[in-house]
Design an enzyme around this catalytic site. Structure first.
Site, PDB file in Angstrom:
ATOM      1  N   ASP A 181     -18.518 -29.053   8.323  1.00 35.06           N
ATOM      2  CA  ASP A 181     -18.991 -27.684   8.099  1.00 35.06           C
ATOM      3  C   ASP A 181     -17.800 -26.731   8.001  1.00 35.06           C
ATOM      4  OD1 ASP A 181     -21.418 -25.721   8.253  1.00 35.06           O
ATOM      5  OD2 ASP A 181     -19.916 -24.893   9.625  1.00 35.06           O
ATOM      6  N   TYR A 201     -13.397 -18.656   7.883  1.00 37.42           N
ATOM      7  CA  TYR A 201     -12.624 -19.309   8.948  1.00 37.42           C
ATOM      8  C   TYR A 201     -11.135 -19.341   8.620  1.00 37.42           C
ATOM      9  CZ  TYR A 201     -17.253 -21.103  10.299  1.00 37.42           C
ATOM     10  OH  TYR A 201     -18.580 -21.224  10.656  1.00 37.42           O
ATOM     11  N   LYS A 233     -19.547 -21.561   3.127  1.00 40.54           N
ATOM     12  CA  LYS A 233     -20.389 -20.365   3.229  1.00 40.54           C
ATOM     13  C   LYS A 233     -19.798 -19.188   2.470  1.00 40.54           C
ATOM     14  CE  LYS A 233     -21.357 -21.957   7.917  1.00 40.54           C
ATOM     15  NZ  LYS A 233     -20.135 -22.785   8.065  1.00 40.54           N
ATOM     16  N   HIS A 241     -23.537 -16.664   4.560  1.00 43.07           N
ATOM     17  CA  HIS A 241     -23.121 -16.716   5.962  1.00 43.07           C
ATOM     18  C   HIS A 241     -23.954 -15.808   6.876  1.00 43.07           C
ATOM     19  CE1 HIS A 241     -19.265 -17.894   8.320  1.00 43.07           C
ATOM     20  NE2 HIS A 241     -20.293 -17.843   9.115  1.00 43.07           N
TER      21      HIS A 241
END
Length: 662
Positions: free
Chosen positions: A102, A107, A136, A169
């Site tokens: 994932d 990030y 996402k 997201h």
């Protein structure tokens, strides 16, 4: 036994182990999932055999769920948010048997993950089609024309030609507008085009409530395949999971261990940890499993795919090895599923805004205020704030009787001192002596952002710094603190009376301009007060001066009480707050009378845990004066606000009042 023989034996064990495979939705049967899982494992082993890197890989029979378009998703995946050495973690996970990774552009680590994918896939033991990769769409890419480029960048960073699952997201954008801009429908229609183009096999949503899911389903031509949300034993999200199942939407669980540190928020970091839960630990002890393995296993049987995170290859491997070879009994599953404590860790508080589109937790989560109630209950239980008494000053404003002095500032420390002070219960902050207002701003901003306190609950005091441009100085303070106004502005009584009067007129104007709510003097005398009161339009509401048992400042305190001017002691310990902590500490703190009274108080009631400083704070308060105390660590900060829970005995108050400097 040779290494190859051991490897083959382990593989056979994995193939034989199918009883734990349970359906993730009511549309599946155990036999169908077992057959798919076993066939996929056999295929993986066949591809890998004979490869020179074969022995560095493990093969695990993973549990799977079938998505609405016929694709299968592994029920255990690796989460990559805030992982250390993310490239090493991804590589270790793929070698350990993980096939579900994932990711997210937000990030900030997709290029490193892409390097790990390239390295592993180039070895040829596993193929791209065996992997299930999720990423996402971040909040600032919701406009239709940005969606495809956002995915293309992700694919480039990951080194992939397509993504298995692309999620929106959050159900909001980076714009604070009354209504969601752009509308979610625009974003979703652009997501659907990604499937048509073959860039994404599946598209889905994340952090979506039932109400918001219903809205998307009402216009979706391509239904969301997955809703990724927070799920763990301390936040089961049962109603949402059941609704999604009824619509054929699979649920992936993030924060699946329920670890409070994963919340990333000040308020929630002190929340209870499911890994410490008695029920979970007892099941683990009975089954020879650690608590984390019990929680992961529960998540799989709860009908979700589970994202787990670890920074070491050993734990990465144990998380999959020790959760795919057994199952909770019905009784054990029910025991965990009926744990009473429930709390959403990632509550989205940074995204709430007074303008919109979501002003409250209830609007974001559509939960009738449940998230906010849980949050407030946690704050009450964990922090146990003391109700600090106040005094009315200025325009009927309530000033807390103890303030937290923020100086001297140390880079990267003051923000945490502010955080600890708020946790301890402080609501009055005196920034008069700090040299780093930026640090103070960050500490306050964090508290505001996380809805721990509101601006209206805080009292901010500052002191005029630049006599040549008082208005400009105050505006700069407000800019540095990102505030609209100060609660109290103090003018140092320096210079001649004519100079003080001239400066006071400028301070009065700031009051009329609503930049300050109350005004006062710092380090003044009775004479200066009398002269200023005789000529000024606004009488000082507050003065801040030296007051402690060694210097009671009786004449000034008595005068102020008669004139309804409130007094703050900026030096209750005998040393002015803001002086360098490396300087010699006050002799008052080591006076035998002070130390003796502190000893007797703690001897009589150990729960009070009051130190010499708190004895002096208590004396100042009973003397009828407020006090400024400096940062001294979390426990001392909490003890400082705790002085309102007890009083000095009359005899002890008199002893302190009678002591003389040695």
């Amino acid at each position: 036994m040779s290494a190859v023989a051991k490897k083959d034996q382990a593989v056979e064990a994995a193939l034989a182990n199918t009883e734990h495979i349970k359906p993730a939705s009511t549309t599946e049967t155990n036999d169908e999932l077992k057959e798919y899982s076993r066939a996929l494992l056999e295929q993986a082993i066949e591809i890998g055999k004979g490869n020179e890197h074969y022995d560095s890989y493990s093969f695990v029979q993973l549990p799977y769920a079938k998505l609405q378009n016929g694709n299968y998703i592994p029920l255990i995946g690796l989460g990559t948010y805030k992982s250390q050495d993310i490239g090493g973690a991804v590589e270790a996970s793929l070698r350990a048997g993980y096939r579900h990774i994932d990711c997210a552009s937000h990030y900030g680590n997709e290029p490193l993950i892409g390097e790990a994918f390239t390295k592993v896939l180039n070895e040829g033991v596993i193929k791209r089609e065996q992997l299930f990769i999720t990423s996402k769409l971040w909040n600032d890419d919701h406009e239709a024309h940005k969606v495809k480029p956002a995915l293309e960048k992700t694919l480039k960073d990951l080194g992939l030609k397509y993504i298995d699952l692309f999620l929106v997201h959050w159900p909001f954008t980076d714009k604070n507008t009354k209504e969601l801009e752009p509308p979610y429908k625009e974003t979703w229609q652009a997501m659907e085009e990604l499937v048509e183009l073959g860039l994404a096999k599946n598209v889905g949503v994340s952090n979506m409530s039932i109400k918001k899911m219903k809205e998307v389903l009402s216009y979706a031509k391509v239904k969301p395949a997955v809703n990724q949300v927070e799920v763990h034993p301390y936040f089961r999200n049962q109603e949402l999971i059941e609704y999604c199942a009824s619509e054929g939407v699979h649920v992936t669980a993030y924060s699946s261990l329920g670890t409070p540190s994963s919340a990333g928020h000040l308020v929630k970091k002190s929340a209870p940890n499911p890994s410490h839960d008695t029920i979970i630990r007892e099941i683990g002890k009975k089954r020879g499993r650690i608590a984390q393995e019990v929680i992961i296993r529960w998540g799989v049987q709860h009908g979700t795919s589970v994202l787990v995170k670890s920074g070491t290859p050993k734990h990465i491997k144990s998380n999959i090895d020790n959760t795919t070879n057994w199952a909770l009994s019905d009784e054990e599953y029910k025991a965990i599923t009926t744990i009473k404590h429930q709390l959403r860790l990632l509550d989205g508080c940074p995204w709430l805004h007074e303008v919109g589109p979501y002003r409250t937790f209830a609007e974001l989560w559509d939960d009738d205020g449940e998230t906010e109630r849980e949050r407030n209950n946690l704050i009450s239980e964990v922090y146990n704030f003391v109700d600090i008494p106040t005094i009315t000053v200025g325009d009927e404003d309530e000033m807390p009787l103890i303030s937290f002095g923020t100086g001297p500032a140390v880079e990267n420390e003051t923000r945490w001192e502010i955080k600890q002070a708020i946790q301890a219960g402080h609501r009055h902050f005196d920034v008069s002596t700090t040299g780093m207002l930026e640090e103070v701003k960050e500490g306050l901003a964090l508290a505001f952002l996380e809805k721990m306190v509101s601006r209206d609950e805080l009292w901010i005091t500052a002191t005029v710094r630049n006599y040549w441009d008082i208005a400009g100085s105050v505006r700069q303070i407000l800019k540095d603190l990102a505030l609209d106004s100060l609660n109290l502005l103090l003018l140092p009584a320096d210079g001649s009376m004519e100079t003080i009067r001239t400066r006071w007129e400028q301070v009065e104007q700031l009051y009329h301009d609503n930049l300050v709510q109350a005004i006062g003097l710092r380090d003044c005398t009775v004479y200066q007060l009398q002269q200023l009161m005789a000529s000024s339009k606004i009488v000082p509401s507050v003065i801040s001066v030296e007051v402690h048992p060694f210097y009671k400042n009786e004449e000034l305190v008595s005068f102020c009480k008669k004139k309804d001017i409130f007094v703050i002691s900026h030096s209750p310990s005998g040393m002015e707050t803001g002086k360098s902590k490396s300087e010699e500490r006050s002799k008052l703190l080591t006076d035998p009378v002070v130390t003796g009274i502190a000893y007797e108080i703690n001897k009589a009631n150990k729960k009070l845990n009051q130190h010499r400083l708190q004895v002096l704070l208590r004396w100042v308060l009973q003397y009828g004066v407020a006090a400024v105390c400096e940062a001294a660590g979390k426990e001392i900060d909490r003890a400082n606000v705790g002085v309102f829970e007890w009083e000095l005995k009359p005899a002890d108050f008199k002893k302190l009042s009678d002591i003389k400097p040695s």
